[in-house]
Design an enzyme around this catalytic site. Structure first.
Site, PDB file in Angstrom:
ATOM      1  N   TYR A   1      -9.357   5.556   7.414  1.00  0.00           N
ATOM      2  CA  TYR A   1      -9.515   5.879   8.831  1.00  0.00           C
ATOM      3  C   TYR A   1     -10.536   7.009   8.927  1.00  0.00           C
ATOM      4  O   TYR A   1     -10.314   8.086   8.360  1.00  0.00           O
ATOM      5  CB  TYR A   1      -8.186   6.347   9.434  1.00  0.00           C
ATOM      6  CG  TYR A   1      -7.141   5.252   9.585  1.00  0.00           C
ATOM      7  CD1 TYR A   1      -6.306   4.890   8.528  1.00  0.00           C
ATOM      8  CD2 TYR A   1      -6.993   4.580  10.803  1.00  0.00           C
ATOM      9  CE1 TYR A   1      -5.345   3.896   8.677  1.00  0.00           C
ATOM     10  CE2 TYR A   1      -6.031   3.579  10.955  1.00  0.00           C
ATOM     11  CZ  TYR A   1      -5.215   3.244   9.893  1.00  0.00           C
ATOM     12  OH  TYR A   1      -4.268   2.249  10.041  1.00  0.00           O
TER      13      TYR A   1
ATOM     14  N   TYR B   1       3.732   6.530  10.068  1.00  0.00           N
ATOM     15  CA  TYR B   1       2.897   5.388   9.685  1.00  0.00           C
ATOM     16  C   TYR B   1       3.734   4.305   8.991  1.00  0.00           C
ATOM     17  O   TYR B   1       3.565   3.122   9.283  1.00  0.00           O
ATOM     18  CB  TYR B   1       1.747   5.843   8.771  1.00  0.00           C
ATOM     19  CG  TYR B   1       0.656   4.800   8.656  1.00  0.00           C
ATOM     20  CD1 TYR B   1      -0.414   4.760   9.547  1.00  0.00           C
ATOM     21  CD2 TYR B   1       0.715   3.810   7.670  1.00  0.00           C
ATOM     22  CE1 TYR B   1      -1.393   3.779   9.465  1.00  0.00           C
ATOM     23  CE2 TYR B   1      -0.262   2.829   7.580  1.00  0.00           C
ATOM     24  CZ  TYR B   1      -1.308   2.831   8.475  1.00  0.00           C
ATOM     25  OH  TYR B   1      -2.277   1.844   8.391  1.00  0.00           O
TER      26      TYR B   1
ATOM     27  N   LYS C   1       0.880  -0.308  14.969  1.00  0.00           N
ATOM     28  CA  LYS C   1       2.284  -0.411  15.376  1.00  0.00           C
ATOM     29  C   LYS C   1       2.622  -1.650  16.230  1.00  0.00           C
ATOM     30  O   LYS C   1       3.800  -1.989  16.378  1.00  0.00           O
ATOM     31  CB  LYS C   1       2.693   0.843  16.177  1.00  0.00           C
ATOM     32  CG  LYS C   1       2.787   2.086  15.337  1.00  0.00           C
ATOM     33  CD  LYS C   1       4.052   2.106  14.508  1.00  0.00           C
ATOM     34  CE  LYS C   1       4.034   3.116  13.398  1.00  0.00           C
ATOM     35  NZ  LYS C   1       3.804   2.584  12.060  1.00  0.00           N
TER      36      LYS C   1
ATOM     37  N   HIS D   1       0.849  -1.193   0.000  1.00  0.00           N
ATOM     38  CA  HIS D   1       0.000   0.000   0.000  1.00  0.00           C
ATOM     39  C   HIS D   1       0.886   1.244   0.000  1.00  0.00           C
ATOM     40  O   HIS D   1       1.750   1.384   0.855  1.00  0.00           O
ATOM     41  CB  HIS D   1      -0.915   0.016   1.225  1.00  0.00           C
ATOM     42  CG  HIS D   1      -2.146  -0.828   1.054  1.00  0.00           C
ATOM     43  ND1 HIS D   1      -3.331  -0.550   1.681  1.00  0.00           N
ATOM     44  CD2 HIS D   1      -2.362  -1.928   0.306  1.00  0.00           C
ATOM     45  CE1 HIS D   1      -4.232  -1.455   1.333  1.00  0.00           C
ATOM     46  NE2 HIS D   1      -3.666  -2.311   0.507  1.00  0.00           N
TER      47      HIS D   1
ATOM     48  N   PRO E   1      -4.469   0.185  18.609  1.00  0.00           N
ATOM     49  CA  PRO E   1      -4.195  -0.293  17.248  1.00  0.00           C
ATOM     50  C   PRO E   1      -4.272   0.768  16.153  1.00  0.00           C
ATOM     51  O   PRO E   1      -3.925   0.492  15.006  1.00  0.00           O
ATOM     52  CB  PRO E   1      -5.269  -1.367  17.027  1.00  0.00           C
ATOM     53  CG  PRO E   1      -6.343  -1.071  18.014  1.00  0.00           C
ATOM     54  CD  PRO E   1      -5.693  -0.398  19.169  1.00  0.00           C
TER      55      PRO E   1
END
Ligand code: RFL
Ligand code: PHB
Length: 390
Positions: A201, A385, A297, A72, A293
């Site tokens: 998200y 990220y 990580k 991704h 979550p």
């Protein structure tokens, strides 16, 4: 029984450590409380940083991830009914993450372990670790109907948040830092195509939602729910209804629903125990730290702990140097606290806080607006990220 390293726990931390040690010719035994199929049935993480993927390749278990994992290059933030893409790859000089489920990582590691002939005691009960403040630690447990006593040089505590290892360290030798959030995540797995090509998200007035995936035909969705909510309260229909209500109009239209394969609620917590070493006992992964979550990580931090621990143990046996062992805790903690900060920040930004009030929601809106319109802010998010450099 005698071995060099006794590993408690056959989650990703314990299995990966076992694999790296076996590769280096260091004898190890894994002691796991559950059955192997129970461990494989737990649906957890879905996103691997490049450093974790590289480590799996190094450990010789990267083939299926290479074939089936989905790289991704970005993800989306949804707020005010619109989605905004964070171009991870463009903002970080080419870095990506790989969507490949923890279940698959665990399966690959279990198969490699079986092929290597290394020993694993599953369904081990009454696990007791002792003498790890001396040069002769022991682990005893009941498995296969009899009591085992394992003599070893080191114990690796890879037994997760509720394990026995951290709990066996004297209270005055450990410092705990903890933050519990006033909500949980209700997760649902279903064999339906993901609603979008990348993860979404969502921050909405009804609460957080996450659209994730395991493959192009299997989706993983999450909803923020109250801390005391129960999975029995959520029929599949109720879940899909609420998810749809938290999406933007385009995603709402595209959403494909279907029967759940799994549904569960996980509480959200930030937690660190310091230090990660006590004598000849090392803590790694969730045994030492938990992140909410939101930043994906947890598994990645576990992989880095294991990378450092395997290197330290190999250095001890091959080079007769304890530098790696002596610096293990400090090295891990530097990275752990950065991931704790990021996961806490991303959680705080994306969720609805029961006592946050209108002021809190307005601040979140302003920060999200800033985040997607400032290249500096987007880059900071992307950099964290994909995973900070080792
Ligand atoms: P685990 O996986 O908990 O494994 C510990 C193992 O130890 C065993 N055990 C014992 N064995 C012997 N004796 C005892 N006394 C024992 N007590 C326990 C347990 O049975 C178990 O098999 O810890 P490990 O290996 O450190 O791995 C950590 C990861 O599992 C965890 O960090 C991640 O799943 C967190 N996480 C995520 N991490 C990511 O990097 N990316 C993600 O996208 C992501 N999503 C998530 C997540 C965790 C979630 N939940 C359920 C908390 C999503 C969710 C919903
Ligand atoms: C998941 O697919 O389970 C997942 C993905 C990203 C997260 C958390 C969980 O941040």
């Amino acid at each position: 029984m005698r071995t060099q390293v006794a590993i408690i726990g056959a989650g990703p931390s314990g299995l990966l450590l076992g694999q790296l040690l076996s590769q280096a010719g260091i004898a190890n035994v894994i002691i796991e409380r559950q059955r192997a199929d129970y461990v494989l049935g737990r649906i957890r993480a879905g996103v691997l940083e490049q450093t974790s993927a590289d480590l799996l390749r190094e450990a010789g278990v990267g083939d299926r991830m290479e074939r089936e994992g989905i790289p991704h290059a970005g993800f989306e933030l949804l707020f005010d009914n619109a989605r905004h893409r964070i171009d991870m790859q463009g903002l970080t000089g080419g870095k990506q993450v790989i969507v490949y489920g923890q279940t698959e990582v665990t399966r690959d590691l279990m198969e490699a372990r079986e092929a290597s002939g290394a020993q694993t005691l599953y369904e081990a009960s009454e696990v007791v670790i002792a003498n790890f403040d001396s040069a002769q630690p022991t682990v005893s447990c009941t498995s296969g109907g009899r009591r085992h006593e394992i003599h070893c040089d080191f114990i690796a505590g890879c037994d997760g948040f509720h394990g026995v290892c951290r709990a066996s360290i004297p209270r005055n030798a450990i410092h705990e830092y903890e933050k519990v959030y006033p909500f949980g995540w209700l997760g649902l797995l279903a064999d339906v195509p993901p609603v979008a090509d990348e993860l979404v998200y969502a921050n909405t007035a009804r609460g957080f939602a996450l659209c994730s995936m395991r493959s192009r035909t299997r989706s993983r969705y999450y909803l923020q729910v109250a801390i005391d909510d129960r999975v029995e309260n959520w029929s599949d229909e109720a879940f899909w209804y609420e998810l749809r209500a938290r999406l933007d109009p385009d995603a709402r239209e595209r959403l494909v629903t279907g029967p759940s394969l799994e549904k569960s609620i996980a509480p959200l917590r930030s937690y660190v125990a310091e230090p990660l070493r006590f004598g000849r006992l090392f803590l790694a992964g969730d045994a030492a730290h938990i992140v909410p979550p939101t930043g994906a990580k947890g598994l990645n931090l576990a992989a880095t702990d294991v990378k450092y621990l395997a290197a330290a143990l190999i250095e001890h046996y091959d080079e007769h140097s304890d530098t790696g062992i002596d610096t293990y805790s400090e090295r891990c903690l530097r990275r752990v606290w950065k991931a704790e900060r990021f996961s806490w920040w991303f959680t705080s930004l994306m969720h609805n806080f029961p006592d946050g009030g209108d002021f809190g929601r307005k601040l979140q809106g302003a920060e999200l607006d800033y985040l997607v319109n400032s290249e500096a802010a987007s880059r900071s998010l992307a950099e964290n990220y994909v995973g900070l450099p080792l």
